[in-house]
Design a protein around this motif. Sequence first.
Motif, PDB file in Angstrom:
ATOM      1  N   ASN A  41       4.455   3.758   0.210  1.00 12.07           N
ATOM      2  CA  ASN A  41       4.989   2.929   1.209  1.00 12.07           C
ATOM      3  C   ASN A  41       6.147   2.087   0.548  1.00 12.07           C
ATOM      4  O   ASN A  41       6.533   2.109  -0.696  1.00 12.07           O
ATOM      5  CB  ASN A  41       4.090   1.872   1.678  1.00 12.07           C
ATOM      6  CG  ASN A  41       2.958   2.431   2.576  1.00 12.07           C
ATOM      7  OD1 ASN A  41       3.164   3.479   3.242  1.00 12.07           O
ATOM      8  ND2 ASN A  41       1.643   2.080   2.810  1.00 12.07           N
ATOM      9  N   ALA A  42       7.231   1.513   1.343  1.00 18.34           N
ATOM     10  CA  ALA A  42       8.350   1.135   0.786  1.00 18.34           C
ATOM     11  C   ALA A  42       7.941  -0.200  -0.030  1.00 18.34           C
ATOM     12  O   ALA A  42       8.846  -0.866  -0.798  1.00 18.34           O
ATOM     13  CB  ALA A  42       9.339   0.587   2.301  1.00 18.34           C
ATOM     14  N   ASP A  43       6.755  -0.885   0.133  1.00 12.27           N
ATOM     15  CA  ASP A  43       6.519  -1.899  -0.693  1.00 12.27           C
ATOM     16  C   ASP A  43       5.647  -1.834  -1.795  1.00 12.27           C
ATOM     17  O   ASP A  43       5.149  -2.575  -2.731  1.00 12.27           O
ATOM     18  CB  ASP A  43       5.688  -3.031   0.251  1.00 12.27           C
ATOM     19  CG  ASP A  43       4.291  -2.399   0.449  1.00 12.27           C
ATOM     20  OD1 ASP A  43       4.033  -1.229   0.219  1.00 12.27           O
ATOM     21  OD2 ASP A  43       3.547  -3.335   1.140  1.00 12.27           O
ATOM     22  N   GLY A  44       5.523  -0.399  -2.208  1.00 11.38           N
ATOM     23  CA  GLY A  44       4.985   0.384  -3.587  1.00 11.38           C
ATOM     24  C   GLY A  44       3.604   0.348  -3.288  1.00 11.38           C
ATOM     25  O   GLY A  44       2.839   0.986  -4.276  1.00 11.38           O
ATOM     26  N   SER A  45       2.854   0.149  -2.247  1.00 15.47           N
ATOM     27  CA  SER A  45       1.595   0.337  -1.982  1.00 15.47           C
ATOM     28  C   SER A  45       1.225   2.073  -1.694  1.00 15.47           C
ATOM     29  O   SER A  45       2.243   2.586  -1.127  1.00 15.47           O
ATOM     30  CB  SER A  45       0.991  -0.513  -0.781  1.00 15.47           C
ATOM     31  OG  SER A  45       1.577  -0.020   0.496  1.00 15.47           O
ATOM     32  N   LYS A  46      -0.069   2.187  -1.775  1.00 12.41           N
ATOM     33  CA  LYS A  46      -0.421   3.646  -1.369  1.00 12.41           C
ATOM     34  C   LYS A  46       0.414   4.715  -1.854  1.00 12.41           C
ATOM     35  O   LYS A  46       0.930   5.731  -1.433  1.00 12.41           O
ATOM     36  CB  LYS A  46      -0.518   3.679   0.292  1.00 12.41           C
ATOM     37  CG  LYS A  46      -1.422   4.959   0.838  1.00 12.41           C
ATOM     38  CD  LYS A  46      -1.500   5.097   2.443  1.00 12.41           C
ATOM     39  CE  LYS A  46      -2.256   5.936   2.807  1.00 12.41           C
ATOM     40  NZ  LYS A  46      -2.371   6.033   4.182  1.00 12.41           N
ATOM     41  N   GLN A  47       0.359   4.821  -3.285  1.00  7.25           N
ATOM     42  CA  GLN A  47       1.057   5.835  -4.108  1.00  7.25           C
ATOM     43  C   GLN A  47       0.209   7.051  -3.699  1.00  7.25           C
ATOM     44  O   GLN A  47      -0.977   7.016  -4.398  1.00  7.25           O
ATOM     45  CB  GLN A  47       1.457   5.407  -5.432  1.00  7.25           C
ATOM     46  CG  GLN A  47       2.327   4.076  -5.399  1.00  7.25           C
ATOM     47  CD  GLN A  47       2.911   3.757  -6.789  1.00  7.25           C
ATOM     48  OE1 GLN A  47       2.722   4.531  -7.764  1.00  7.25           O
ATOM     49  NE2 GLN A  47       3.185   2.315  -6.983  1.00  7.25           N
ATOM     50  N   ILE A  48       0.762   8.064  -3.486  1.00  2.20           N
ATOM     51  CA  ILE A  48       0.077   9.386  -3.341  1.00  2.20           C
ATOM     52  C   ILE A  48       0.728  10.729  -3.836  1.00  2.20           C
ATOM     53  O   ILE A  48       2.033  10.670  -3.589  1.00  2.20           O
ATOM     54  CB  ILE A  48      -0.139   9.591  -1.744  1.00  2.20           C
ATOM     55  CG1 ILE A  48      -0.920   8.574  -0.866  1.00  2.20           C
ATOM     56  CG2 ILE A  48      -0.812  11.053  -1.472  1.00  2.20           C
ATOM     57  CD1 ILE A  48      -1.004   8.688   0.748  1.00  2.20           C
ATOM     58  N   ARG A  49      -0.058  11.459  -4.725  1.00  3.23           N
ATOM     59  CA  ARG A  49       0.645  12.538  -5.083  1.00  3.23           C
ATOM     60  C   ARG A  49       0.712  13.766  -4.232  1.00  3.23           C
ATOM     61  O   ARG A  49      -0.341  14.053  -3.374  1.00  3.23           O
ATOM     62  CB  ARG A  49      -0.215  13.173  -6.283  1.00  3.23           C
ATOM     63  CG  ARG A  49       0.179  14.461  -6.995  1.00  3.23           C
ATOM     64  CD  ARG A  49      -0.703  14.492  -8.341  1.00  3.23           C
ATOM     65  NE  ARG A  49      -0.504  15.685  -9.165  1.00  3.23           N
ATOM     66  CZ  ARG A  49      -0.908  16.095 -10.205  1.00  3.23           C
ATOM     67  NH1 ARG A  49      -1.542  15.329 -10.699  1.00  3.23           N
ATOM     68  NH2 ARG A  49      -0.601  17.317 -10.669  1.00  3.23           N
TER      69      ARG A  49
END
Length: 199
Positions: A131-139
């Motif tokens: 997400n643009a706020d850095g949350s939910k980083q997914i490979r």
Amino acid sequence: QTRLTKNPGFDYAPSWSPTGRQIAFDSSRDGNFEIYVMNADGTNQTRLTNSPGDDAGPSWSPDETRIAFMSNRDGAPASNWEIYVMNADGTNQTNLTNSPQWDRDPYWSPDGSQIVFMSNRDGDSEIYVMNADGSKQIRLTNTLAGDSAPSWSPDGAQITFNSDGAGNEEIYIMNIDGSNQARMTYSDSWEILPDWSSD
């Protein structure tokens, strides 16, 4: 051809703002690489970042209010890049990733809600989204190859990237959830840095 910059350092990675009125770029003119912005005709060159490390690879948000970039400002090792975002005037610089290995080359989704990037946090270069706020980083990719240079389709439905899984760099495409990965080019030479037409 028109020369826009002239200084004793290096100027790299120009990135047009969505309206075409400005160009963000990184420059070593002050000793280390920092992010600058200028008008499309080269006037009003303004430094946006001022960190002890290098700041590079600026990417404009679709609404032209923010710029994502990569930085190694947080110390050793110098190769450990992280993704940051700031307002288009350089204020509110915010760290979005914090992994033990590098995170690089941010690219905004067309609606500005997500950022795709590349990282070797899991042992080799793979494509991730957050997400643009850095949350939910997914490979998104999970191969033994090096996957890099991600780019969103204008409709936000697909991501293209290059990968060396075939023995040399080729262009691939996938859905934004990482599904339906398909090879697009077949060549004995390298095919790299894919980007989308806006048509």
